[in-house]
Design an enzyme around this catalytic site. Sequence first.
Site, PDB file in Angstrom:
ATOM      1  NE  ARG A 655      11.659  39.894  11.954  1.00 48.69           N
ATOM      2  CZ  ARG A 655      11.591  41.212  11.938  1.00 48.69           C
ATOM      3  NH1 ARG A 655      11.396  41.876  13.048  1.00 48.69           N
ATOM      4  NH2 ARG A 655      11.695  41.850  10.803  1.00 48.69           N
ATOM      5  N   PRO A 659      20.638  35.464  10.406  1.00 50.32           N
ATOM      6  CG  PRO A 659      19.651  35.102   8.334  1.00 50.32           C
ATOM      7  CD  PRO A 659      20.117  36.185   9.252  1.00 50.32           C
ATOM      8  CD  GLN A 665      24.480  32.296  20.352  1.00 51.82           C
ATOM      9  OE1 GLN A 665      25.400  31.608  20.786  1.00 51.82           O
ATOM     10  NE2 GLN A 665      23.757  33.063  21.129  1.00 51.82           N
ATOM     11  N   GLY A 728      14.738  33.460  22.490  1.00 57.63           N
ATOM     12  CA  GLY A 728      16.154  33.202  22.750  1.00 57.63           C
ATOM     13  C   GLY A 728      16.684  32.043  21.919  1.00 57.63           C
ATOM     14  N   GLY A 730      20.367  31.191  22.394  1.00 58.98           N
ATOM     15  CA  GLY A 730      21.707  30.866  22.880  1.00 58.98           C
ATOM     16  C   GLY A 730      21.828  29.497  23.523  1.00 58.98           C
ATOM     17  CD  GLU A 731      21.002  29.504  28.379  1.00 56.98           C
ATOM     18  OE1 GLU A 731      21.199  28.832  29.383  1.00 56.98           O
ATOM     19  OE2 GLU A 731      20.465  30.621  28.392  1.00 56.98           O
TER      20      GLU A 731
HETATM   21 MO1  MOS Z   1      23.221  30.817  30.562  1.00 58.38          MO
HETATM   22  S1  MOS Z   1      23.588  28.998  31.472  1.00 58.38           S
HETATM   23  O1  MOS Z   1      21.942  31.473  31.386  1.00 58.38           O
HETATM   24  O2  MOS Z   1      24.668  31.687  30.495  1.00 58.38           O
END
Ligand code: MOS
Length: 764
Positions: A655, A659, A665, A728, A730-731
């Site tokens: 989810r 947005p 991100q 997650g 972020g990555e």
């Molecule tokens: Mo990330 S590379 O786990 O900040």
Amino acid sequence: MSITQKIMETVAQFMPDKEPDPLLHKHGFIGKPFSRVDGRLKVMGEATFTAEFKIENIAYAALVYSTIAKGKITKIERSEAEKSAGVLAVITHENVPKMNDPATYDPAGDSSGSANSDLPILRDEKIYWNGQPVAVVVAETQDQTEQAAKLINVEYETEDYDVSFDALKDTAVPPKEVMSEPPEVKIGDAEDALEKAEFKIDNIYRTPRYNHNAIEPHATIAVWGDDDETLTIFEPSQTIYAVKNTFVKMFDLAPERVRVISPFVGGGFGGKGGMWWYTALCVAAAKAVNRPVKLALSREGVFRVVGGRTPSEQRVALGANKDGKLSALIQSGVTATTTHNNFAEHFSFPARHLYASENFFIGQKVVFLDTVANTFMRGPGESIGGFALESAMDEFAFELKIDPIELRRINEPAKDPTKDTEFSMRNLIEAYKRGAEKFDWVNNPPRSQKDGKWLIGQGVATAYYPFYRFTATARVRINADGTAIVQTAAHEMGMGTATVQIQHAAERLGLPIDRVAFEYGDSDLPESSMAGGSSQTVSIGASVRAAIEKAHRELLALAGDDYDSPFSYLKYDQIEARNGGLFSKKDASEGETYASILKRVGQDYVEAEETSAKPYEIMKYSMGSYGAQFCEVRVNEESGEVRVSRFLGSFDCGRILNPKTATSQFRGGIIMGIGMALTEETLFDERRGRIMNPSLAEYHVPVNLDIPKIEIIYNDIPDEHAPLGAHGIGEIGITGVAAAIANAVFNATGKRVRDLPITPDKLL
Ligand code: MOS
């Protein structure tokens, strides 16, 4: 019974019976594109970052860096520097205050330590890498300290050292583990299957060193109390409790006397995850001069003392018959770590989870170099491993004459292919479908599209990042005036942490969004988990849910005792929070506002603190974020210049809680991936172990003109097994990008580049 089944049974025993989260599918504040609560402060320049705190009587520190890779200091001439204007102290191994060994960080998320390596820096005369701090100069101003640092002369005795990855890679050995997983996975006989396969590819891919270049360079301010036993550290950190615990240990302090403050972090990306030596040296310097000290690293300083991404060399071999179903998947290779840390970057993770194959061989090896400790960098493992694997999938699709998206669909596994567990949720093919439609995916033959001198091509690749969650503690206070405060020692490095947790808490508390505050970035608050592994939102989310439930139960107990109370016969599971209070789920008229309950019982507030459950879901299921990266490039036939002209990321990350911040991100990750693919590269002198391009003028991060409009779409399907249904984000944005670009470059030019970055020389 297999080991996996045994583990699952054990886990099932301990998994608490949980009520399904009533907010899992409820869209109110959650899912809305709120702007960042800290956005205005940042735009106005009013958000205080570490180096900007105004501290009375502060002194300034600068570092002197070793110019040899290994050996020892035979002499440090510091008298010239000591005589220089404004200098308060020149600190070397000969006069540094006593420090104990730091505890090193634990990749499993334990907060007992945070050091990236446990070297005795500045505590003896030894040198471990070219760039290691050998002296700290403290002066009245920044200019004076930098000037004095230049006057220090160091003489060394050099020992034999290993800094060349290429020279050593054939001697690599398997590490004990890669992120708590075995370095090797063997299922069937992949070499034999490859040998027998009708179609096969077998290639070597290389990725270079990359260095951290967050917009905010690393900095510390250390302030000792008059008693010499109280320490306050301002530090941009992704894991403030671990920093705190490190200093408790290094300076023999009581935990309650050490405080780490980190309200804003100007980008971390893994580079601010563990403690680097400059922090400890700043704390020691403050002790030595008996004044608050600021140590703000220059951009060069960040290159010298903060580690980056390992170089890698990887083999990917794929075998199949003409139907395209993989009979062999091999990904093996070498990364570098150092003689003083042990981070074997897990490039093999995507291959463990993305495709079904009858036979697997996955193997990681590592060489040990005399360099600064290598470290996490956005999508560590997945981004470099994904480059190799997803380039190979594209090459194989071309070989098989199957559309690359179709090849992924054909090999989509029903279960996790190497763990043999169920996926908690996986809609990767859906993300591909939606992305292909939105991007207008076409699979033209290589070198068939042209616009003047520009060759045009399209490429696609899978994005993947595992799901992590750590236990965390949150405290919530519901006030009689109808406001609430949520507190946890979390980190805001630009992701939208505070914004999303306010949305979450307001929804769960039934309060207007502007009545809820979120306090974070201070180790005097309850212990949160790290901001790493793309885990922070769900980790905090689970703890905030637990704390609010506890507060609600307390309120119910307080209110229900009263004969007149509307709650006297309502149980916790019969109520819900809305309209600023607790009400019966069945009857809208039954219930009471927080203000009314608290007033009736004569309290100003109710407060509860709770720690979230262990992440059993990860042990039981294969959990991850997935996505499909689409890109179009234009390659100048004469100069070899590559421009990314279109980009679309289509994600499957559970989810989407906000947005606006989520899109940002994903987009940021893609931009970092464009840098990784085309321009970024640490130039490293393989004879002396010195980084040759420690500046933004020579280490090329993407700038505005390098970035096209990036479209982001996502499935937004909640995962029932994840807090708030979220994974997650972020990555994952960086993963798959370099491969999508390499694949598009092949489609444009007919030329396959297997070593990053894809610079013009490789295309001519
Ligand atoms: Mo990330 S590379 O786990 O900040």
